[in-house]
Design an enzyme around this catalytic site. Structure first.
Site, PDB file in Angstrom:
ATOM      1  N   PHE A  14       0.863  -1.176   0.000  1.00 13.81           N
ATOM      2  CA  PHE A  14       0.000   0.000   0.000  1.00 13.81           C
ATOM      3  C   PHE A  14       0.899   1.225   0.000  1.00 13.81           C
ATOM      4  O   PHE A  14       1.703   1.413   0.906  1.00 13.81           O
ATOM      5  CB  PHE A  14      -0.938   0.027   1.215  1.00 13.81           C
ATOM      6  CG  PHE A  14      -1.968   1.117   1.105  1.00 13.81           C
ATOM      7  CD1 PHE A  14      -3.142   0.922   0.401  1.00 13.81           C
ATOM      8  CD2 PHE A  14      -1.739   2.365   1.680  1.00 13.81           C
ATOM      9  CE1 PHE A  14      -4.078   1.939   0.272  1.00 13.81           C
ATOM     10  CE2 PHE A  14      -2.675   3.390   1.554  1.00 13.81           C
ATOM     11  CZ  PHE A  14      -3.848   3.169   0.850  1.00 13.81           C
ATOM     12  N   ASP A  38       9.388   2.274   1.688  1.00 13.16           N
ATOM     13  CA  ASP A  38       8.222   3.013   2.170  1.00 13.16           C
ATOM     14  C   ASP A  38       8.085   2.705   3.652  1.00 13.16           C
ATOM     15  O   ASP A  38       7.582   1.641   4.040  1.00 13.16           O
ATOM     16  CB  ASP A  38       6.980   2.589   1.376  1.00 13.16           C
ATOM     17  CG  ASP A  38       5.711   3.274   1.869  1.00 13.16           C
ATOM     18  OD1 ASP A  38       5.717   3.779   3.011  1.00 13.16           O
ATOM     19  OD2 ASP A  38       4.715   3.262   1.129  1.00 13.16           O
ATOM     20  N   LYS A  72       2.744   9.452   8.632  1.00 10.99           N
ATOM     21  CA  LYS A  72       2.096   8.899   9.825  1.00 10.99           C
ATOM     22  C   LYS A  72       2.792   9.302  11.126  1.00 10.99           C
ATOM     23  O   LYS A  72       2.622  10.411  11.607  1.00 10.99           O
ATOM     24  CB  LYS A  72       2.031   7.372   9.700  1.00 10.99           C
ATOM     25  CG  LYS A  72       1.061   6.909   8.607  1.00 10.99           C
ATOM     26  CD  LYS A  72       0.844   5.432   8.663  1.00 10.99           C
ATOM     27  CE  LYS A  72      -0.110   4.927   7.608  1.00 10.99           C
ATOM     28  NZ  LYS A  72      -1.517   5.172   7.897  1.00 10.99           N
TER      29      LYS A  72
HETATM   30  C1  LIG Z   1       3.021   2.013   3.844  1.00 14.04           C
HETATM   31  C2  LIG Z   1       2.124   3.154   3.492  1.00 14.04           C
HETATM   32  N1  LIG Z   1       2.459   3.979   2.495  1.00 14.04           N
HETATM   33  C3  LIG Z   1       1.688   5.035   2.153  1.00 14.04           C
HETATM   34  C4  LIG Z   1       0.513   5.297   2.796  1.00 14.04           C
HETATM   35  C5  LIG Z   1      -0.322   6.485   2.400  1.00 14.04           C
HETATM   36  O1  LIG Z   1      -0.232   7.463   3.371  1.00 14.04           O
HETATM   37  P1  LIG Z   1      -1.327   8.663   3.416  1.00 14.04           P
HETATM   38  O2  LIG Z   1      -2.637   8.037   3.757  1.00 14.04           O
HETATM   39  O3  LIG Z   1      -0.808   9.592   4.472  1.00 14.04           O
HETATM   40  O4  LIG Z   1      -1.326   9.294   2.067  1.00 14.04           O
HETATM   41  C6  LIG Z   1       0.104   4.444   3.838  1.00 14.04           C
HETATM   42  C7  LIG Z   1      -1.188   4.675   4.528  1.00 14.04           C
HETATM   43  O5  LIG Z   1      -1.765   3.793   5.118  1.00 14.04           O
HETATM   44  C8  LIG Z   1       0.925   3.357   4.191  1.00 14.04           C
HETATM   45  O6  LIG Z   1       0.578   2.510   5.176  1.00 14.04           O
END
Ligand SMILES: Cc1ncc(COP(=O)(O)O)c(C=O)c1O
Length: 397
Positions: A138, A223, A252
């Protein structure tokens, strides 16, 4: 009619119906606890989706916000501001990366990292542009990060997707090797897949991916939006696996509640030059002041070491529940990111009963619930949360 149901009616009337919410209207938070509009108290094991790493309204963070709000909130990035630079210095001094760019969310952090990879490919790899990512990853909801995300159900309504992404099974280095071509510029992975169901790779997975990237001249983008800032028991997830990324994204937990994202890169990989990227709010004085205060506290109080201790405590208790309830088929976790799997699609029923019992969880899959509490949660609070979960699970039998 309860106060909560009046708010829920307002949402149904006015808000875009894009999120399946739990029928819980939260009005206040303190530490690991939150209260709803009717005064009911909950232990919060969702923590703003792995955001409130120091709990709700930690005094260090609220003071930093209040002080900065009274001093300077927003300038343009045409000018220098000081909290932004202090935070950049802190992150660089505690990571293996040398350059930082701040945005406002996780998706934006990944967008920046992907733009960097594009330009790097153009400059260093003869125009290579393809990024290999994993199924069940994700990476966000913007058009590029949606294409990067390896979950077709999020993508189907929005085709055509942006080109330049190929997906491979997670925890499978050979698949990355077989998929690499002269068009490939980067491999982008989560150290542990969060939203994909708390999928923990083999201990040597990232090291083997790193070796492949080195051999092929590919960028390794990690990520760490969910795994960074102490969540796995080290400040950054890559430290748990003995590798160094070329590019890392954060969001986050970096903000302790305020919206902020960042991408960091090694000096040699920072392909972006003046004019290539920017953001009106990115690195805003208010958000970076909060992130700086929270991160300084997290490091100075070695919260990641506390996470390691609490990991054992949480997983041991969840395994006791697994033994007690036959429909609980699995418990897994690393740091304070954990999941409990069921033998059927029970997650939404479990959430309903967990809400009633006073513990907030996330249904990460139809058959799996996820635990991502504040990193400051105590052993006693874990005991209390698990007791409440046990009450909820008795309703499922
Ligand atoms: C691993 C990861 N990358 C990217 C995102 C996207 O982040 P945002 O919701 O702040 O755009 C998330 C959100 O859950 C995530 O868990």
């Amino acid at each position: 009619m309860s106060h909560s149901s009046a708010w829920i009616t307002l949402e149904e009337t006015y808000y875009a119906q894009t999120v399946r919410r739990q029928p819980v209207v939260l009005v206040r938070g303190q530490g690991c606890r939150v209260w709803d509009a009717d005064g009911k108290e909950y232990l919060d094991l969702v923590a703003g989706w792995a955001v409130n790493n120091l709990g709700h309204c930690h005094p260090v963070v609220t003071h930093a916000i209040a002080e900065q709000a009274d001093t300077l909130v927003q300038t343009s990035n045409q000018f220098y501001t000081t909290p932004q630079l202090l935070l950049a210095q802190l992150l660089v001094e505690h990571s293996c990366l040398q350059r930082v760019f701040f945005g406002n969310s996780g998706a934006e952090a990944n967008e920046g990292a992907l733009k960097l990879a594009r330009k790097y490919g153009r400059q260093q790899r003869g125009g290579a542009y393809e990024v290999i990512t994993a199924y069940n990853s994700f990476h966000g909801r913007t058009m590029a990060t949606l294409a990067a995300t390896g979950q077709p159900h999020y993508q189907e309504a929005f085709v055509p997707l942006q080109p330049g992404f190929v997906h491979v099974p997670y925890n499978n280095v050979e698949a990355i090797m077989q998929t690499t071509t002269d068009k490939t510029v980067a491999v982008m992975l989560e150290p542990v897949q969060g939203e994909g169901g708390v999928n923990i790779p083999d201990d040597d997975y990232l090291q083997r991916v790193r070796a492949w990237c080195d051999a092929q001249g590919l960028l390794l983008i990690l990520d760490e939006i969910q795994t960074g800032m102490g969540r796995l028991g080290s400040l950054f997830g890559y430290q748990e696996y003995g590798v160094e990324p070329d590019v890392m994204t954060l969001a986050k937990g970096l903000g302790y509640g305020v919206p902020i994202g960042a991408f960091l890169a090694k000096e040699a990989c920072m392909a972006l030059a003046p004019g290539d990227h920017g953001s009106t709010f990115g690195g805003n004085a208010l958000t970076t002041a909060a992130a700086y205060a929270g991160t300084k506290y997290l490091i100075e109080h070695d919260i990641p070491a506390h996470v390691k201790r609490m990991e054992q405590h949480l997983l041991a208790h969840l395994r006791v529940l697994q033994e007690r309830f036959a429909f609980v088929t699995g418990v897994r976790g690393k740091g304070l990111l954990a999941a409990m799997e069921f033998d059927g699609d029970l997650a939404s029923r479990v959430l309903t009963h967990a809400n009633a019992a006073g513990v907030l969880l996330n249904a990460v899959r139809p058959n799996t619930v996820r635990f991502m509490p504040p990193l400051t949660i105590t052993a006693e609070e874990i005991d209390e949360a698990v007791n409440r979960l046990e009450v909820a699970l008795t309703h499922i039998e």
